[in-house]
Design a protein around this motif. Structure first.
Motif, PDB file in Angstrom:
ATOM      1  N   PRO A  32      -1.777   4.426  -5.860  1.00 50.95           N
ATOM      2  CA  PRO A  32      -0.946   3.216  -5.807  1.00 50.95           C
ATOM      3  C   PRO A  32      -1.203   2.232  -6.943  1.00 50.95           C
ATOM      4  O   PRO A  32      -0.241   1.770  -7.576  1.00 50.95           O
ATOM      5  N   THR A  56       0.668   7.668   4.709  1.00 42.66           N
ATOM      6  CA  THR A  56       1.247   7.976   3.403  1.00 42.66           C
ATOM      7  C   THR A  56       2.662   7.447   3.292  1.00 42.66           C
ATOM      8  O   THR A  56       3.072   6.929   2.246  1.00 42.66           O
ATOM      9  N   LEU A  59       2.555   3.739   2.472  1.00 47.87           N
ATOM     10  CA  LEU A  59       2.311   3.517   1.045  1.00 47.87           C
ATOM     11  C   LEU A  59       3.550   3.822   0.220  1.00 47.87           C
ATOM     12  O   LEU A  59       3.894   3.090  -0.721  1.00 47.87           O
ATOM     13  N   GLU A  62       6.059   1.002   0.300  1.00 46.82           N
ATOM     14  CA  GLU A  62       5.679  -0.122  -0.561  1.00 46.82           C
ATOM     15  C   GLU A  62       6.008   0.180  -2.021  1.00 46.82           C
ATOM     16  O   GLU A  62       6.560  -0.674  -2.737  1.00 46.82           O
TER      17      GLU A  62
END
Length: 484
Positions: A32, A56, A59, A62
């Motif tokens: 990330p 996951t 993430l 995002e």
């Protein structure tokens, strides 16, 4: 496809990433922040990860909002990708990385990307080795800060390295980085050239990833790039060998030893840490840096860590008084030869961080008479040499975990009369180790006598019974507490 370099927003002549199609392999710890850094440089980012679980997907959501394309559940090579930044844990034979190399795509790691994006004024001091990396970079950070430097420890110590090379919200970038570098990260680093660097030690570890000890050591040796001042542990064969074989013959090599230093070395004289390298006259002169009592704990391998940190600090002109002040300010992390308690004249010490035989041996060498608590996942490592070397210190052993039988075999072959107790537990049933550690401590207490040390130095990983080595150490500490 070749890309020209350009002046990046932070003032360094870095790669031109504006509009460049870049693939990020893996959404682990480094993924990330790498993706966000690339997006901030204007790259067109595609992230791929074979996992597709709730964490996951969160993430991925995002990063999608930030402007990346994310592919979960498979690992295709994105069309048009001409640079791939891989997670350090991905093996070179991972299908995606193999496809990328075959397609002529450059594959680098997060450290290499950070190096290319760093500001021109930023100095890197590199630390690698099988054991002691985190302690050394944190000692080094403390010395640098005591000297008034804008310094930060990066790597597996909290701050992702990619974040440390880019300006923060106030436009600030640290002047000096104490950089912890794993063999995985160095494998994927092509142009990284620290100002000064140390290989603390090399012992068998991660051999399944690297394919053997020699390629593992060679990846460690990449830290000694051309122009990098090489700091070597004179007592470690691989450290000396890599310094001789890698890097630039025209740059200095600085030695470390746990005895009187020779010219161009740091070492120990009586109870003092002494510098005979970064002084005006190394032949006839020396500089006192600190007292052994300033190193906590003052176990031999930790003194070597302190000397390594001091050498890197001194390479950029840190004052002797700042070396000592840094060591005095340094707070050892939990589970690294931590004294838990003394009960009935027996010391209980937690070194759950000793997750391989080399680390466990360093811990055992710190004590004269030991009831050894060991076991877990050996990951293919051998323990015979460890047992041979530490044999005269062992008064008993308590073994737990999946590979405890292998350790018992080594003990029986070398020390057939040594009292050894195996504690079977939930490793075979469920990943909880709470009750097992109570039994382990009780058995160790029964074997120990006044003046002995019950030492948790497992020589193995913890994931067969515990979440990680932190939990294993916590359970040991709690069980010792119940003895009180």
């Amino acid at each position: 496809m070749a890309h020209e370099t350009s002046r990046s927003p932070n003032g360094h002549a870095g790669p031109d990433l504006d509009g460049r199609p870049v693939c990020v392999a893996g959404l682990g710890v480094s993924g990330p922040p790498v993706a966000r850094a690339l997006l901030a440089q204007g790259a067109r980012v595609t992230v791929v990860d074979g996992r597709d679980d709730d964490a996951t997907r969160a993430l991925a959501a995002e990063l999608t909002r930030d402007g990346a394309e994310v592919v979960l559940g498979s690992t295709p090579l994105p069309e048009g990708c001409d640079l791939m930044v891989t997670s350090p844990g991905w093996r070179p034979d991972s299908p995606l990385l193999v496809r990328a190399v075959e397609a002529g795509v450059e594959v680098i790691g997060d450290v290499e990307l950070a190096w290319r994006l760093r500001p021109a004024h930023q100095v890197w001091l590199g630390v690698t080795g099988t054991n002691g990396k985190t302690t050394t970079v944190r000692m080094l950070e403390a010395m640098l800060r005591a000297d008034g430097r804008e310094a930060l420890a990066v790597g597996n110590v909290g701050t992702p390295i990619i974040d440390a090379v880019l300006p923060d919200e106030d436009g600030h970038v640290h002047d000096v980085l104490a950089v912890e570098l794993s063999s995985f990260q160095l494998h994927w680093s092509n142009t990284v050239r620290p100002y000064a660097a140390v290989v603390l030690n090399v012992a068998p570890d991660h051999l399944d990833w690297h394919g053997g000890l020699d390629p593992y050591a060679r990846d460690k040796g990449r830290i000694f790039a051309r122009g990098t001042t090489r700091v070597v542990n004179s007592a470690d064969e691989w450290s000396v060998r890599l310094a001789d074989e890698e890097g630039d013959a025209h740059t200095p090599t600085i030695g470390l030893r746990l005895e009187t230093p020779r010219p161009s070395e740091l070492g120990v004289v009586e109870d003092l840490l002494v510098d005979r390298a970064f002084v005006p006259d190394p032949i006839r002169g020396a500089e006192e840096l600190a007292h052994l009592s300033d190193v906590r704990p003052a176990a031999p391998h930790n003194v070597a860590n302190a000397l390594a940190a001091a050498a890197l600090a001194r390479s950029i002109g840190v004052a002797p008084a700042s070396v000592r002040a840094g060591l005095q300010a340094f707070e050892p992390e939990p589970h690294r030869i931590s004294h838990v308690a003394s009960v009935g004249g027996v010391d209980y010490v937690d070194d759950s961080k000793a997750t391989n035989p080399h680390a466990a041996l360093a811990s055992l060498r710190a004590f004269e008479s030991v009831v050894w608590v060991a076991g877990g996942l050996l990951k293919g490592a051998e323990v015979d040499e460890l047992v041979d070397t530490a044999a005269d210190r062992l008064r008993g052993a308590v073994l737990l975990g999946a590979d405890r039988a292998r350790i018992r075999e080594a003990l029986a072959a070398r020390l057939p009369d040594l009292p050894v107790v195996e504690v079977a537990g939930p490793a075979e049933e469920a990943p909880t180790g709470h009750g097992v550690m109570d039994a382990v401590v009780a058995e160790a207490a029964a074997l120990a006598g006044k003046g002995d040390t019950v030492l948790l130095a497992p020589a193995a990983a913890s994931m067969d019974m515990f979440i990680d080595y932190h939990e294993r150490g916590d359970r040991f500490t709690e069980a010792v507490g119940r003895l009180l």
